[in-house]
Design an enzyme around this catalytic site. Structure first.
Site, short mmCIF file in Angstrom:
data_model
loop_
_atom_site.label_atom_id
_atom_site.label_comp_id
_atom_site.label_asym_id
_atom_site.label_seq_id
_atom_site.Cartn_x
_atom_site.Cartn_y
_atom_site.Cartn_z
N GLN A 31 2.20 -39.08 1.45
CA GLN A 31 1.66 -39.12 0.00
C GLN A 31 2.55 -39.89 -0.75
O GLN A 31 4.07 -40.02 -0.38
CB GLN A 31 1.40 -37.86 -0.31
CG GLN A 31 2.44 -37.07 -0.63
CD GLN A 31 1.95 -35.49 -0.49
OE1 GLN A 31 1.00 -35.10 -0.93
NE2 GLN A 31 3.04 -34.55 0.17
N HIS A 62 2.43 -20.66 -11.86
CA HIS A 62 3.35 -19.54 -11.17
C HIS A 62 3.27 -18.34 -11.52
O HIS A 62 3.29 -17.42 -10.52
CB HIS A 62 4.57 -20.37 -11.13
CG HIS A 62 4.81 -21.82 -10.46
ND1 HIS A 62 5.20 -22.77 -11.15
CD2 HIS A 62 4.34 -22.37 -9.18
CE1 HIS A 62 5.25 -23.91 -10.50
NE2 HIS A 62 4.53 -23.44 -9.31
N GLU A 106 5.84 -26.05 4.37
CA GLU A 106 5.44 -27.34 3.26
C GLU A 106 5.48 -28.49 4.22
O GLU A 106 6.55 -28.64 5.30
CB GLU A 106 6.68 -27.41 2.11
CG GLU A 106 6.61 -28.80 1.61
CD GLU A 106 5.26 -29.13 1.03
OE1 GLU A 106 4.58 -30.40 1.42
OE2 GLU A 106 4.53 -28.52 0.19
N GLY A 138 0.49 -26.24 7.62
CA GLY A 138 0.37 -24.93 7.18
C GLY A 138 -0.83 -24.48 8.09
O GLY A 138 -1.00 -23.32 8.65
N ASP A 155 -0.48 -22.38 -2.02
CA ASP A 155 -0.43 -23.19 -3.25
C ASP A 155 -0.45 -24.69 -2.90
O ASP A 155 0.50 -25.20 -2.44
CB ASP A 155 1.03 -22.91 -3.60
CG ASP A 155 1.43 -23.26 -4.76
OD1 ASP A 155 0.59 -24.37 -5.47
OD2 ASP A 155 2.58 -23.12 -5.48
N THR A 157 -2.23 -28.54 -2.59
CA THR A 157 -2.83 -29.51 -3.21
C THR A 157 -4.31 -29.45 -3.25
O THR A 157 -5.01 -28.62 -2.67
CB THR A 157 -2.44 -31.16 -2.75
OG1 THR A 157 -2.55 -30.84 -1.23
CG2 THR A 157 -0.97 -31.39 -2.92
N ASP A 158 -5.04 -30.51 -3.66
CA ASP A 158 -6.54 -30.75 -3.73
C ASP A 158 -7.06 -30.79 -2.38
O ASP A 158 -6.25 -31.39 -1.39
CB ASP A 158 -6.96 -31.48 -4.74
CG ASP A 158 -6.63 -31.07 -6.05
OD1 ASP A 158 -6.81 -29.97 -6.34
OD2 ASP A 158 -6.31 -32.03 -6.85
N PRO A 162 -3.29 -34.46 2.42
CA PRO A 162 -2.49 -33.67 3.34
C PRO A 162 -3.15 -32.11 3.22
O PRO A 162 -2.94 -31.26 4.07
CB PRO A 162 -1.02 -33.76 2.65
CG PRO A 162 -0.98 -34.84 2.19
CD PRO A 162 -2.28 -35.37 1.75
#
Length: 284
Positions: A31, A62, A106, A138, A155, A157-158, A162
């Protein structure tokens, strides 16, 4: 000449922040990563042109993704965090002395490296000895785990690029399997306000409900996310986030938080009618 960061929230809506400097721009294997500096929001970072974290409002996200499950079950010891390359979720988790292990998965190492360099506010605790970082997908990581974690925080991304695999039925099923018999799953649940985000939210909620006997949704106001109205999912094999909230135990920890408190914990599960209706409707 004025510089503005502009993000498209829908075909007809855009969100802009006046930018003082662009501190970094690069392309990883997965990305595009950009870091900007602004007067209003401080430093902020984006992935593929979508806002991830700002110094000014990151505390809201958070706090809410971390302290809700921790106040529901303060005995949590072993945690898996998927995504969270900025480090903010891990930072909040490390404040609990009772947590013994945090596995962070990650997919993009460059995200972590860039956040360590430009966003120490969120990345400050990634070197904690309890934190183990795995640079992999993940979805694949969780496939190999069974009856291992007290808490999984997604946690992500949309649900495209990825992060796409982290919204699938297979993924949620594997999370269920990876959790212990009283395990909790918390995920960022998108926004109910704009149609494209609401569709992703409904789909995720429906898939999680297929596995977990307790499945709730809670909300927070995050100014730099689309519409500002953001949802989180809470799913568990055993704990109800309202009935099992242990206010006394959590408050006794003496943690200083900027957004979360145990009164807010009770209130954030009270959803507007339009959100309730979206969640009740089956995904088309």
């Amino acid at each position: 000449m004025e510089l503005w960061y502009t993000e498209q929230h829908t075909e007809d809506v855009r969100f802009s922040i006046k930018v003082d400097n662009q501190l970094y721009s690069g392309q990883s294997e997965f990305q595009r990563i950009d870091v900007f500096e602004s007067k209003e929001f401080g430093k902020f970072f984006t992935l593929d042109g979508l806002m991830m974290v700002t110094e000014k409002d990151e505390f809201i996200y958070h706090d809410m993704i971390t302290h809700i499950p921790m106040a529901t079950n303060p005995k949590i010891k072993n945690v898996l965090v998927i995504g969270a390359g900025d480090g903010g979720t891990v930072r909040e988790l490390t404040r609990y002395e009772t947590i013994e292990n945090i596995d962070m998965v990650e997919i993009d190492k460059l995200v972590v490296d860039i956040c360590k360099e430009y966003l120490p506010q969120t990345a400050s605790k990634l070197e904690d000895p309890r934190v183990h970082i795995y640079y992999e997908d993940g979805l694949k990581f969780v496939r190999t785990k069974e009856n291992e974690y007290d808490l999984i925080i997604v946690d992500s991304t949309d649900p495209f690029g990825p992060g796409e695999g982290l919204f699938t039925k297979e993924f949620y099923g594997n999370c269920f399997k990876a959790l212990k018999e009283d395990g909790i799953l918390v995920n960022q649940h998108e926004s109910p306000y704009y149609a494209s985000y609401a569709k992703s939210m409904k789909r995720a909620h429906k898939r999680i409900k297929e596995f977990f006997p307790i499945c709730k949704v809670y909300q927070a106001h995050i100014p730099t996310y689309p519409s500002g109205h953001w949802l989180f999912g809470f799913a568990s094999k055993k704990y109800d986030p309202i009935e099992d909230l242990n206010s006394e135990a959590w408050n006794a920890l003496g943690l200083q938080t900027k957004y979360y408190n145990t009164d807010l914990h009770m209130g954030c599960f009270a959803l507007p009618n339009y959100v309730k209706e979206l969640l009740e409707k089956e995904e088309e």
